[in-house]
Scaffold this active site. Structure first.
Site, PDB file in Angstrom:
ATOM      1  N   HIS A  68      -4.998   6.223 -42.037  1.00 52.78           N
ATOM      2  CA  HIS A  68      -6.267   6.215 -42.772  1.00 52.78           C
ATOM      3  C   HIS A  68      -6.360   7.430 -43.697  1.00 52.78           C
ATOM      4  CE1 HIS A  68     -10.501   5.875 -43.734  1.00 52.78           C
ATOM      5  NE2 HIS A  68     -10.740   7.048 -43.198  1.00 52.78           N
TER       6      HIS A  68
ATOM      7  N   GLN B 142     -21.360   8.196 -50.758  1.00 57.73           N
ATOM      8  CA  GLN B 142     -20.487   9.209 -50.153  1.00 57.73           C
ATOM      9  C   GLN B 142     -19.643   9.940 -51.195  1.00 57.73           C
ATOM     10  OE1 GLN B 142     -17.886   7.439 -47.173  1.00 57.73           O
ATOM     11  NE2 GLN B 142     -16.754   9.343 -46.852  1.00 57.73           N
TER      12      GLN B 142
END
Lengths: 423, 423
Positions: free
Chosen positions: B141, B248
């Site tokens: 990730h 974000q």
């Protein structure tokens, strides 16, 4: 009460003119003594009013929303959750009872029991903090940090003037004044190190902040506008956001501060209400460029609160190292609260929302050693020529805050924390 | 129980072979029904054992540390705080009572009352979360994100292989499976925009994670070693760390994610204990370079837990979009807990510590739409040719997780959340 007009009040309790806890203040806290279990009190001069005694004696009998044991709970959360109409009435009732013209408490047989000497009391956490948020709302502080660590010509990041940058901190390690902390250990990779090393932090720092205490909960999905925001704010405490600069510098990309901050944050134990600060309301600095509509405000939401930081090395006197003011904040509390909820994030009573380091425009108004010593390049001189770049073992850091207008003084007392060696 | 050797057990409660809630599992949760107030239960097949009934009937009489009302509290925190010696005995007692060879509960008059049909129950938050921490521990990730947003040649930041990067999230907005969320609003400045805009997020995403629940508190200043760490972990839940990618991306420098995350996180309601996962223990991937001594481990702390994510558009069947596994995590739970406390940060029972998005090495094992659609450049194809780059209004996101070895299955059930339009 209209702004900046204060009616002169006097109390039958003697209050020194330099006391933070005048009859204009009346902050709420939780205290205990050798004989008394934790309970809610209001500060006046060098005394604490034991609210549970006043309640027992029927002084609040007409405020029917107050449960019998409301002032004997471990935290103020349940009391605050009763809402401002109730908490304001309690505070105003105590003010009335303290007026020199009012004999009801002064001449009551419970007076001795109702007034506790502050020196004999230990102050505890006033609220159970559910979530703790830290903003970064001083333009002077953000600019200083940007100059030191990024580009002096473009010190502020692109988002900074468009939104109050903030992040979540650790609620479990918020402690009241008087509790010492241990120097944290951790990983750091200072300039010149080939690989990270582990050990006690070498750059332990304070951050001078104020935090507001959330006074009204919101539901998930709900938003609060800037004009409603102050209904959700109960009051303020001084907030020392302890920081280990070396740990923080190595860990913080890309997800923000973690172990560099979460080992401890220290607060002053008395919550000064928004009502008490009303006379010290100020206009915030102008914001350029104009902010998005959800962040615009039509009222003044800044406050003139003078802030001071002292360092007291072991066996020495405290030296003042910083004089700042809450009025410098670029982003105000209404904007912070509106921003925090604009995405539907829910707030709970007792949540703490800190301002971020409160630095002013001058070299002696910076709210951290990082800035005062300019990254450790310029020692700060204390009394007797002692030098500090960061905080050393045995040092006590003391923060004070107060608003003053003529003889009227509303203050926070202090948050005082000693730093012990690594455990 | 020694690793990877499982004694065959059968229960008099019928359990389908594909049920996550076999007799090997016995996870703890809090449920209520139309008639029953919130209480603690253990899942078995499609039933819930009402632990308060068993306690009332004396089945735990020899476990003297259990207060009378321990299973009738709103959260499991107080029960978990009794410690593993107690919670393990309760779980083992229930297992013994459920064995087909044991008639004590099967033939008891309270059996009907003690077994609640799962379909008739509503699952609630199993614990009151004090603090919530999110790690970033999947190398796949972190590498994917680094490739997309930073330098494909140097995808991992310099600190990543030296410490488990983590940050604090919002505890108040953690909700159990089944509660819908509203698409959050916020500020974003997408590529090509001159200045930031405000509106509903256009890039709403899930993050596939597991979270452990802290089972033992620590004091400020205390550290927990990797070898002691599992004593502080009670069990796991599936964790969907909802993310608004556009919000974000604009807000996160320099202090990390805030409004892009704190509007909601959804969990599966059954806490699967560390004991139940024991047979599925695995070696973690090798770590290069070698980590600092406080992060070194001598035992296997990874677990083979298969994870799946489904998207179900309104009126359609769910389509699987991701198959991953918890065993891929570069940083394990013992390292996360040791790191979290190495600076003296205190943990409380009920704290949640999430893994970060769990992505695997293949394109179909990425744990977020950000990665699956590679930043929205490559739509994910659902059943009937429906395309998704991010999550749309009306979509339900479902996460499942289970460990399986032969006939032995230990699973989490699911966390299922519908996305409603902006409120």
């Amino acid at each position: 009460m209209s702004s900046n007009v204060i009616q002169a009040l006097n109390s039958w309790v003697q209050v020194h003119k330099d006391s933070d806890f005048s009859i204009y203040n009346l902050p709420f806290g939780i205290f205990q003594t050798k004989r008394l279990t934790p309970r809610a009190g209001i500060a006046i001069g060098d005394k604490i009013i034991d609210l549970s005694v006043l309640h027992d004696e029927g002084f609040f009998v007409d405020i029917t929303q107050l449960p019998n044991d409301i002032f004997l709970r471990e935290y103020l959360n349940d009391f605050i959750a009763l809402g401002k109409p109730v908490t304001k009435r309690v505070r105003e009732r105590v003010r009335d009872l303290l007026l020199e013209t009012n004999g009801k408490l002064r001449d009551h047989q419970c007076r001795g029991k109702a007034l506790v000497t502050m020196k004999e009391a230990q102050m505890l956490m006033p609220v159970k903090v559910g979530d703790y948020t830290d903003f970064y709302s001083s333009i002077e502080h953000a600019t200083n940090v940007g100059k030191m660590f990024r580009d002096p010509e473009n010190a502020l990041l692109p988002n900074w003037r468009h939104l109050p940058v903030g992040y979540h901190g650790r609620a479990s390690s918020i402690i009241p004044s008087g509790i010492p902390i241990h120097r944290p250990k951790g990983q750091f990779k200072d300039q010149g190190m080939e690989s990270p090393e582990f050990g006690p932090s070498r750059r332990l720092d304070f951050e001078l902040e104020l935090a507001f205490v959330v006074g009204k909960s919101t539901k998930m999905g709900d938003t609060v506008s800037t004009s409603e925001a102050e209904d959700y704010i109960f009051g303020f405490v001084l907030f020392n956001d302890w920081s280990a600069r070396d740990i923080q510098a190595w860990e913080y990309v890309p997800l923000g501060p973690f172990l560099g901050k979460n080992f401890a944050s220290s607060i002053s134990p008395w919550i000064v209400t928004l009502e008490a600060l009303e006379p010290f309301r100020k206009k915030s600095p102008e914001q350029t460029p104009e902010v998005l509509p959800y962040l615009q405000t039509s009222k003044d939401h800044a406050f003139d609160i003078q802030l001071e930081v002292y360092i007291q090395p072991e066996g020495m006197k405290p030296s003042k190292v910083c004089t700042s003011n809450f009025k410098y904040m670029y982003w105000n509390i209404a904007q912070q609260l509106a921003h925090h909820t604009v995405n539907g994030c829910n707030l709970n009573v007792g949540d703490m929302v800190a301002s971020g380091t409160i630095s002013g425009p001058t070299d002696d108004s910076f709210g951290s050693m990082l800035e005062l010593s300019w990254k450790g390049t310029k020692p700060v001189i204390l009394e007797d020529g002692v030098e500090r770049k960061f905080i050393e073992d045995g040092d006590t850091v003391i923060m004070k805050g107060f608003s003053q207008m003529g003889d009227v003084r509303v203050g926070f007392g202090e948050v005082e924390t000693k730093v012990l060696p690594t455990k």
